[in-house]
Write an enzyme that holds these catalytic residues in place. Structure first.
Site, PDB file in Angstrom:
ATOM      1  N   GLY A   1       2.327   9.818  -9.880  1.00 48.06           N
ATOM      2  CA  GLY A   1       3.168   9.898  -8.684  1.00 48.06           C
ATOM      3  C   GLY A   1       3.379   8.595  -7.956  1.00 48.06           C
TER       4      GLY A   1
ATOM      5  N   CYS B   1      -6.784   1.273  23.241  1.00 48.25           N
ATOM      6  CA  CYS B   1      -8.231   1.154  23.048  1.00 48.25           C
ATOM      7  C   CYS B   1      -8.919   1.188  24.418  1.00 48.25           C
ATOM      8  CB  CYS B   1      -8.484  -0.167  22.342  1.00 48.25           C
ATOM      9  SG  CYS B   1     -10.195  -0.637  22.151  1.00 48.25           S
TER      10      CYS B   1
ATOM     11  N   HIS C   1      -4.508   1.379   0.802  1.00 46.00           N
ATOM     12  CA  HIS C   1      -3.559   1.069   1.886  1.00 46.00           C
ATOM     13  C   HIS C   1      -4.003   1.649   3.230  1.00 46.00           C
ATOM     14  CE1 HIS C   1      -0.134   0.324  -1.247  1.00 46.00           C
ATOM     15  NE2 HIS C   1      -0.939  -0.701  -1.125  1.00 46.00           N
TER      16      HIS C   1
ATOM     17  N   GLU D   1       9.773  10.713 -13.258  1.00 42.40           N
ATOM     18  CA  GLU D   1      10.728   9.841 -13.946  1.00 42.40           C
ATOM     19  C   GLU D   1       9.988   8.671 -14.591  1.00 42.40           C
ATOM     20  OE1 GLU D   1      13.060   9.275 -10.383  1.00 42.40           O
ATOM     21  OE2 GLU D   1      12.002   7.402  -9.926  1.00 42.40           O
TER      22      GLU D   1
ATOM     23  N   ASP E   1      -2.606   9.638   3.522  1.00 40.81           N
ATOM     24  CA  ASP E   1      -2.581  10.956   4.161  1.00 40.81           C
ATOM     25  C   ASP E   1      -3.919  11.693   4.202  1.00 40.81           C
ATOM     26  OD1 ASP E   1      -2.795  11.882   1.464  1.00 40.81           O
ATOM     27  OD2 ASP E   1      -0.619  12.133   1.290  1.00 40.81           O
TER      28      ASP E   1
ATOM     29  N   GLN F   1      -2.939   5.035  -3.110  1.00 42.81           N
ATOM     30  CA  GLN F   1      -2.086   4.257  -2.200  1.00 42.81           C
ATOM     31  C   GLN F   1      -1.701   5.120  -1.012  1.00 42.81           C
ATOM     32  OE1 GLN F   1       1.061   1.969  -4.700  1.00 42.81           O
ATOM     33  NE2 GLN F   1       0.284   3.580  -6.014  1.00 42.81           N
TER      34      GLN F   1
ATOM     35  N   ASN G   1       4.603  11.370 -13.960  1.00 49.08           N
ATOM     36  CA  ASN G   1       5.646  11.073 -12.973  1.00 49.08           C
ATOM     37  C   ASN G   1       6.865  11.942 -13.287  1.00 49.08           C
ATOM     38  OD1 ASN G   1       7.709   9.643 -11.310  1.00 49.08           O
ATOM     39  ND2 ASN G   1       6.110   8.084 -11.118  1.00 49.08           N
TER      40      ASN G   1
ATOM     41  N   ARG H   1       4.793  11.317  10.810  1.00 45.06           N
ATOM     42  CA  ARG H   1       4.101  11.500   9.527  1.00 45.06           C
ATOM     43  C   ARG H   1       2.766  12.213   9.703  1.00 45.06           C
ATOM     44  NH1 ARG H   1       4.105   5.641   7.077  1.00 45.06           N
ATOM     45  NH2 ARG H   1       2.855   6.656   5.465  1.00 45.06           N
TER      46      ARG H   1
ATOM     47  N   CYS I   1      -9.218  -6.181  20.256  1.00 47.66           N
ATOM     48  CA  CYS I   1     -10.627  -6.401  19.914  1.00 47.66           C
ATOM     49  C   CYS I   1     -10.955  -5.989  18.481  1.00 47.66           C
ATOM     50  CB  CYS I   1     -11.542  -5.669  20.906  1.00 47.66           C
ATOM     51  SG  CYS I   1     -11.550  -3.872  20.697  1.00 47.66           S
TER      52      CYS I   1
HETATM   53  C1  BV8 Z   1      -0.313  -8.231  -0.271  1.00 46.87           C
HETATM   54  C2  BV8 Z   1       1.017   1.756   3.848  1.00 46.87           C
HETATM   55  C3  BV8 Z   1      -1.105 -10.457  -0.072  1.00 46.87           C
HETATM   56  C4  BV8 Z   1       1.461   2.027   5.222  1.00 46.87           C
HETATM   57  C5  BV8 Z   1       2.372   0.596   2.211  1.00 46.87           C
HETATM   58  C6  BV8 Z   1       7.693  -9.918  -4.464  1.00 46.87           C
HETATM   59  C7  BV8 Z   1       7.224  -9.587  -5.723  1.00 46.87           C
HETATM   60  C8  BV8 Z   1       5.989  -8.962  -5.887  1.00 46.87           C
HETATM   61  C9  BV8 Z   1       5.203  -8.664  -4.779  1.00 46.87           C
HETATM   62  C10 BV8 Z   1       5.677  -8.996  -3.535  1.00 46.87           C
HETATM   63  C11 BV8 Z   1       6.893  -9.627  -3.384  1.00 46.87           C
HETATM   64  N1  BV8 Z   1       7.099  -9.803  -2.054  1.00 46.87           N
HETATM   65  C12 BV8 Z   1       6.044  -9.321  -1.385  1.00 46.87           C
HETATM   66  C13 BV8 Z   1       5.175  -8.825  -2.272  1.00 46.87           C
HETATM   67  C14 BV8 Z   1       3.889  -8.190  -1.960  1.00 46.87           C
HETATM   68  C15 BV8 Z   1       4.074  -6.811  -1.433  1.00 46.87           C
HETATM   69  C16 BV8 Z   1       4.832  -5.980  -2.462  1.00 46.87           C
HETATM   70  O1  BV8 Z   1       4.264  -5.480  -3.416  1.00 46.87           O
HETATM   71  N2  BV8 Z   1       6.123  -5.832  -2.295  1.00 46.87           N
HETATM   72  C17 BV8 Z   1       6.936  -5.147  -3.301  1.00 46.87           C
HETATM   73  C18 BV8 Z   1       7.526  -3.895  -2.713  1.00 46.87           C
HETATM   74  C19 BV8 Z   1       7.968  -6.119  -3.758  1.00 46.87           C
HETATM   75  N3  BV8 Z   1       2.757  -6.291  -1.213  1.00 46.87           N
HETATM   76  C20 BV8 Z   1       2.078  -6.515  -0.080  1.00 46.87           C
HETATM   77  O2  BV8 Z   1       2.573  -7.080   0.865  1.00 46.87           O
HETATM   78  C21 BV8 Z   1       0.654  -6.057  -0.081  1.00 46.87           C
HETATM   79  N4  BV8 Z   1      -0.178  -7.091   0.386  1.00 46.87           N
HETATM   80  O3  BV8 Z   1       0.285  -8.463  -1.318  1.00 46.87           O
HETATM   81  O4  BV8 Z   1      -1.187  -9.096   0.317  1.00 46.87           O
HETATM   82  C22 BV8 Z   1      -0.102 -11.090   0.824  1.00 46.87           C
HETATM   83  C23 BV8 Z   1      -0.493 -11.639   2.010  1.00 46.87           C
HETATM   84  C24 BV8 Z   1       0.437 -12.256   2.833  1.00 46.87           C
HETATM   85  C25 BV8 Z   1       1.783 -12.315   2.451  1.00 46.87           C
HETATM   86  C26 BV8 Z   1       2.167 -11.712   1.255  1.00 46.87           C
HETATM   87  C27 BV8 Z   1       1.217 -11.101   0.448  1.00 46.87           C
HETATM   88  C28 BV8 Z   1       0.464  -4.899   0.871  1.00 46.87           C
HETATM   89  C29 BV8 Z   1       1.273  -3.726   0.447  1.00 46.87           C
HETATM   90  C30 BV8 Z   1       0.948  -2.509   1.299  1.00 46.87           C
HETATM   91  C31 BV8 Z   1       2.173  -1.761   1.614  1.00 46.87           C
HETATM   92  N5  BV8 Z   1       1.807  -0.564   2.349  1.00 46.87           N
HETATM   93  N6  BV8 Z   1       2.162   1.581   3.023  1.00 46.87           N
HETATM   94  C32 BV8 Z   1       2.241   3.267   5.352  1.00 46.87           C
HETATM   95  O5  BV8 Z   1       2.141   4.177   4.514  1.00 46.87           O
HETATM   96  O6  BV8 Z   1       2.940   3.359   6.376  1.00 46.87           O
HETATM   97  S1  BV8 Z   1       3.507   0.750   0.926  1.00 46.87           S
HETATM   98  C33 BV8 Z   1       3.947   2.320   0.474  1.00 46.87           C
HETATM   99  O7  BV8 Z   1       4.252   2.106  -0.892  1.00 46.87           O
HETATM  100  C34 BV8 Z   1       2.909   3.388   0.509  1.00 46.87           C
HETATM  101  O8  BV8 Z   1       1.621   3.017   0.743  1.00 46.87           O
HETATM  102  C35 BV8 Z   1       2.972   3.887  -0.880  1.00 46.87           C
HETATM  103  O9  BV8 Z   1       1.830   4.524  -1.290  1.00 46.87           O
HETATM  104  C36 BV8 Z   1       3.202   2.622  -1.633  1.00 46.87           C
HETATM  105  C37 BV8 Z   1       3.588   2.798  -3.030  1.00 46.87           C
HETATM  106  O10 BV8 Z   1       4.610   3.725  -3.115  1.00 46.87           O
HETATM  107  P1  BV8 Z   1       4.384   4.985  -4.021  1.00 46.87           P
HETATM  108  O11 BV8 Z   1       3.152   5.643  -3.633  1.00 46.87           O
HETATM  109  O12 BV8 Z   1       4.524   4.558  -5.422  1.00 46.87           O
HETATM  110  O13 BV8 Z   1       5.583   5.923  -3.552  1.00 46.87           O
HETATM  111  P2  BV8 Z   1       7.120   5.852  -3.940  1.00 46.87           P
HETATM  112  O14 BV8 Z   1       7.853   6.651  -2.935  1.00 46.87           O
HETATM  113  O15 BV8 Z   1       7.573   4.498  -4.196  1.00 46.87           O
HETATM  114  O16 BV8 Z   1       7.209   6.578  -5.352  1.00 46.87           O
HETATM  115  C38 BV8 Z   1       6.941   7.938  -5.515  1.00 46.87           C
HETATM  116  C39 BV8 Z   1       6.851   8.188  -7.002  1.00 46.87           C
HETATM  117  O17 BV8 Z   1       6.428   9.516  -7.204  1.00 46.87           O
HETATM  118  C40 BV8 Z   1       8.205   8.052  -7.710  1.00 46.87           C
HETATM  119  O18 BV8 Z   1       8.007   7.322  -8.906  1.00 46.87           O
HETATM  120  C41 BV8 Z   1       8.605   9.512  -8.024  1.00 46.87           C
HETATM  121  O19 BV8 Z   1       9.316   9.620  -9.246  1.00 46.87           O
HETATM  122  C42 BV8 Z   1       7.264  10.141  -8.145  1.00 46.87           C
HETATM  123  N7  BV8 Z   1       7.213  11.563  -7.793  1.00 46.87           N
HETATM  124  C43 BV8 Z   1       7.832  12.206  -6.771  1.00 46.87           C
HETATM  125  N8  BV8 Z   1       7.454  13.502  -6.734  1.00 46.87           N
HETATM  126  C44 BV8 Z   1       6.590  13.672  -7.764  1.00 46.87           C
HETATM  127  C45 BV8 Z   1       6.432  12.451  -8.437  1.00 46.87           C
HETATM  128  N9  BV8 Z   1       5.635  12.324  -9.506  1.00 46.87           N
HETATM  129  C46 BV8 Z   1       4.963  13.403  -9.910  1.00 46.87           C
HETATM  130  N10 BV8 Z   1       5.046  14.611  -9.312  1.00 46.87           N
HETATM  131  C47 BV8 Z   1       5.850  14.780  -8.241  1.00 46.87           C
HETATM  132  N11 BV8 Z   1       5.944  15.993  -7.663  1.00 46.87           N
HETATM  133 ZN    ZN Z   2      -9.901  -2.923  21.914  1.00 38.53          ZN
END
Ligand code: BV8
Ligand code: ZN
Length: 235
Positions: free
Chosen positions: A181, A142, A114, A209, A99, A96, A207, A70, A125
């Site tokens: 997005g 590190c 994020h 969609e 990049d 979110q 978006n 990535r 550390c």
């Molecule tokens: C937390 C970073 C407390 C790293 C990412 C059940 C129910 C509800 C919530 C939860 C659950 N179970 C667990 C949870 C919590 C969980 C969560 O939300 N899960 C969901 C999926 C069910 N969340 C967490 O764990 C968060 N922390 O809650 O802390 C806690 C503590 C302990 C235990 C539990 C909870 C932390 C979440 C962080 C996740 N990190 N990534 C990396 O990148 O490697 S997630 C990843 O998803 C990316 O960061 C990304 O940004 C993020 C969101 O995705 P989107 O950006 O929306 O991207 P996506 O592909 O989905 O969609 C793209 C969209 O763009 C589409 O709609 C498409 O139509 C549109 N599109 C495409 N092209 C275009 C466009 N629109 C316009 N123009 C275009 N050209």
């Molecule tokens: Zn270290």
């Protein structure tokens, strides 16, 4: 120009305080793959299975291969017209995305909820440092000898409380929130739109969609953010 676009442009022109919540779709036109949908797959893995502390603990090498892939993609692309339209507008960017493309486009006020793929953090550390090289070694370490991890927030991990507080404040204090997005399925980030709305902000969604937010927003524009954001914001 459709009436709804004229209205939304007017709203933004009169707004004192604009915030945007961006997701992977905003970087899609730059050539950065989104997370969900067929294009979100890397090898046989789903991002939801890779972006976890468990995946890293079990197989840090595969995790680093994914992040290194990535980083290579992002290093080779440019911000697009959507990023630039936002950078020209005085607004708070809550992203979110990990990049760094908003900053590269010139946005000054960026809240990375994020984290960032350009940050590394020691698993021993906890020291944090920036590494902008596209060709990073596969298992970076590190100075202390500990294995480094990407400075991002994985599923099941808490967001940095200071960063989240800044994002919440921006959502509460804006009079217009653009949500662009993002599939709006990942919490707590997706919860920023209802928070802003509850405080009286107008919500504009951009978006390709409809999402779970679409029914409750004030304006919903279907199309690429690289086209719609300039139409909304350029003066
Ligand atoms: C937390 C970073 C407390 C790293 C990412 C059940 C129910 C509800 C919530 C939860 C659950 N179970 C667990 C949870 C919590 C969980 C969560 O939300 N899960 C969901 C999926 C069910 N969340 C967490 O764990 C968060 N922390 O809650 O802390 C806690 C503590 C302990 C235990 C539990 C909870 C932390 C979440 C962080 C996740 N990190 N990534 C990396 O990148 O490697 S997630 C990843 O998803 C990316 O960061 C990304 O940004 C993020 C969101 O995705 P989107 O950006 O929306 O991207 P996506 O592909 O989905 O969609 C793209 C969209 O763009 C589409 O709609 C498409 O139509 C549109 N599109 C495409 N092209 C275009 C466009 N629109 C316009 N123009 C275009 N050209
Ligand atoms: Zn270290």
């Amino acid at each position: 120009m459709p009436d709804s676009l004229k209205e939304a442009r007017q709203l933004l022109a009169e707004a004192r305080n604009i915030a945007i919540l961006s997701g992977a779709g905003v970087s899609a036109e730059s050539g950065v793959p989104t997370f969900r949908g067929a294009a979100g797959l890397w090898r046989k893995f789903r991002p939801e299975d890779l972006a976890t502390p468990e995946a890293f603990a079990h197989d840090p090498k595969t995790s680093w291969e994914w992040y290194s892939w990535r980083r290579g993609i992002v290093a080779g692309v440019q911000p697009n017209r959507g990023h630039f339209a936002l950078a020209k507008t005085e607004c708070t960017v809550i992203t979110q995305n990990v990049d760094g493309l908003h900053q590269r486009a010139g946005s000054k006020n960026v809240i990375e909820v994020h984290g960032s793929i350009w940050l590394l953090r020691c698993t021993q550390c906890r020291r944090e440092w920036e590494d902008l090289s596209p060709a990073i070694e596969l298992m970076p370490h590190c100075k202390c000898g500990g294995l480094a991890r990407p400075g991002v927030v994985w599923f099941g991990e808490s967001l940095d409380p200071n960063v989240w507080a800044a994002a919440e404040t921006a959502a509460r204090s804006c009079d217009v929130l653009i949500v662009a997005g993002t599939s709006a399925v990942v919490y707590p980030a997706a919860g920023l739109a209802p928070i802003a709305k509850a405080e009286g902000a107008k919500i504009i969604e951009v978006n390709l969609e409809t999402t779970s937010l679409s029914a409750s927003v004030d304006y919903s524009f279907t199309g690429p953010s690289g086209v719609i954001l300039p139409q909304l914001l350029d003066r």
